[in-house]
Design an enzyme around this catalytic site. Sequence first.
Site, PDB file in Angstrom:
ATOM      1  N   SER A  65      82.146  34.148   3.936  1.00 16.63           N
ATOM      2  CA  SER A  65      82.562  34.937   4.623  1.00 16.63           C
ATOM      3  C   SER A  65      80.981  36.012   3.423  1.00 16.63           C
ATOM      4  CB  SER A  65      83.911  35.781   4.318  1.00 16.63           C
ATOM      5  OG  SER A  65      84.511  34.902   5.120  1.00 16.63           O
ATOM      6  N   ARG A  66      80.330  35.350   2.873  1.00 17.84           N
ATOM      7  CA  ARG A  66      79.105  35.463   1.579  1.00 17.84           C
ATOM      8  C   ARG A  66      79.185  36.445   1.064  1.00 17.84           C
ATOM      9  NH1 ARG A  66      77.282  33.263   5.946  1.00 17.84           N
ATOM     10  NH2 ARG A  66      75.668  33.514   7.054  1.00 17.84           N
TER      11      ARG A  66
END
Length: 548
Positions: free
Chosen positions: A522-523
């Site tokens: 999710s970065r």
Amino acid sequence: MRTKFRAMLSRFHPLLPRLLVPILVSCPVPLASQNTRFSSHNTPPRSFPISGPLSSCFSGLQCPRARSGASFPVCLARGFASERAMEEGSISYINQRDAAEIDELLMGPLGFSVDQLMELAGLSVAASIAEVYKSSEYNRILVLCGPGNNGGDGLVAARHLHHFGYKLFVCYPKRTPKALYTGLVTQLESLSIPFLPVEDLPQNLTDDFDLVVDAMFGFSFHGKPRPPFDDLIQRLVSLSIADNSSKRRTAVVSVDIPSGWHVEEGDTDGSGFKPEMLVSLTAPKLCAKKFVGPHHFLGGRFVPPSIVEKYGLQLPPYPGTSMCVRIGKPPSVDISALRENYISPELLEDQVMANPTDQFLKWFDEAVAAGLLEPNAMALSTSGKGGKLSSRMVLLKGVDNDGFVWYTNYGSRKAHDLSENPHAALLFFWNDLHRQVRIEGTVQKVPLDESEKYFHSRPRGSQLGAIVSKQSSVIAGREVLYQAYKELEEKYPDGSLIPKPDYWGGYRLTPNRFEFWQGQPSRLHDRVQYCLKEIDGKQVWLIERLAP
């Protein structure tokens, strides 16, 4: 017209007019109508070999009768088919009869055994799958195997895919009792690969599998599929139907022929499934022209020149040591949609080493152990006094607490930049480990004796190349380099000392800042920064976390 035709044939071999003209005259199709086929091409048919014994060149002309649906004798028809293939992308497509003949030749006079061809075919399929579908995303693979050779290819592919790191499941409902096939089953069972009965498969294969390999029926199959294969094909049809859900659809890969398709006409009634990948074997079959999926590969790096010549085949070259080659252009990609959701161990401040060089060496050793290609490759960014930036890849050749060392030509652009602005940045990117390291600092040349020592440790060719290349300067052409290199080879024979040129040597970047980056889902990436600070009169490394 016949005279012109004789003259054209005689250009290739003086015996050709005597061999071919009588055959063409005996064909039921008028020569004039055949000749219009000749006039549509500027080059002679590729089925006419220019060298080699004539008996092998014309083995297909023993009978003047044309093949079913063809106007020409066999080798002429193949020649024009080859020309058409050139126009359609330099790839030949073969019919069912030719495919069977090629297999007979391979397993007859050309000395291949069935198990050899099956091993090569299965490895080609596995290599094709691994090239497109990463095991991190498409790990659970179901292989559907039929009772014939196509099923055997699937069993071999399953073994290789297991060793490539995928999780395999096999459905083999109609087992062949021959020793070759029972041996393949034993091999998979020894790897603890489960064999699933049809009744244990989920109705919706997407629930349990990321990818399905269709190895049920090959080019020799006739008629309509019978149970349980008809049901399995319908499940693949359901996977082909697009839906609007956000869940990723299970990919389907067909081996040589999508099961249920006509080997020459394809999905004739439109009711068959549409695989995402097709791995053609030996040469694409005619039905492959109807394949519209994004990934078409060819496996069969075992076709000898005699087969290529006899059937007028146009096949693509295989890259490097690969067992497969992509046919046609890669699918167009929406660049904005490209993304990777990294799954990695956490990088925490209280777990990293106090000294950033030690932390770098730890990660570097792990990159080497992972077998990454050139883990010492780094992007070097510099700028001159005007502030204009430039970057290039160089190779790290030394690292310790004093800094990071590389070697280059002192007349290059990077050297010019560093002479005006002795500050630079390095970037290491180890994609397979989801890691990168950024390093900034000041740069100075290494001592002369250090450059001398490294220069003479290099291979002789690299030493000569360093002298030949006036890096970053404009030259008239590659032949200038070759000529200068040849002259140096003569000047410095093997065993003689090659002097280091004054314009070549090393640089050392002394770091004042490090950043270690570890990709996360999710970065929410981990970024740990080391900055050199003065505290109580001492230079110490301050460790901080940066927002991703």
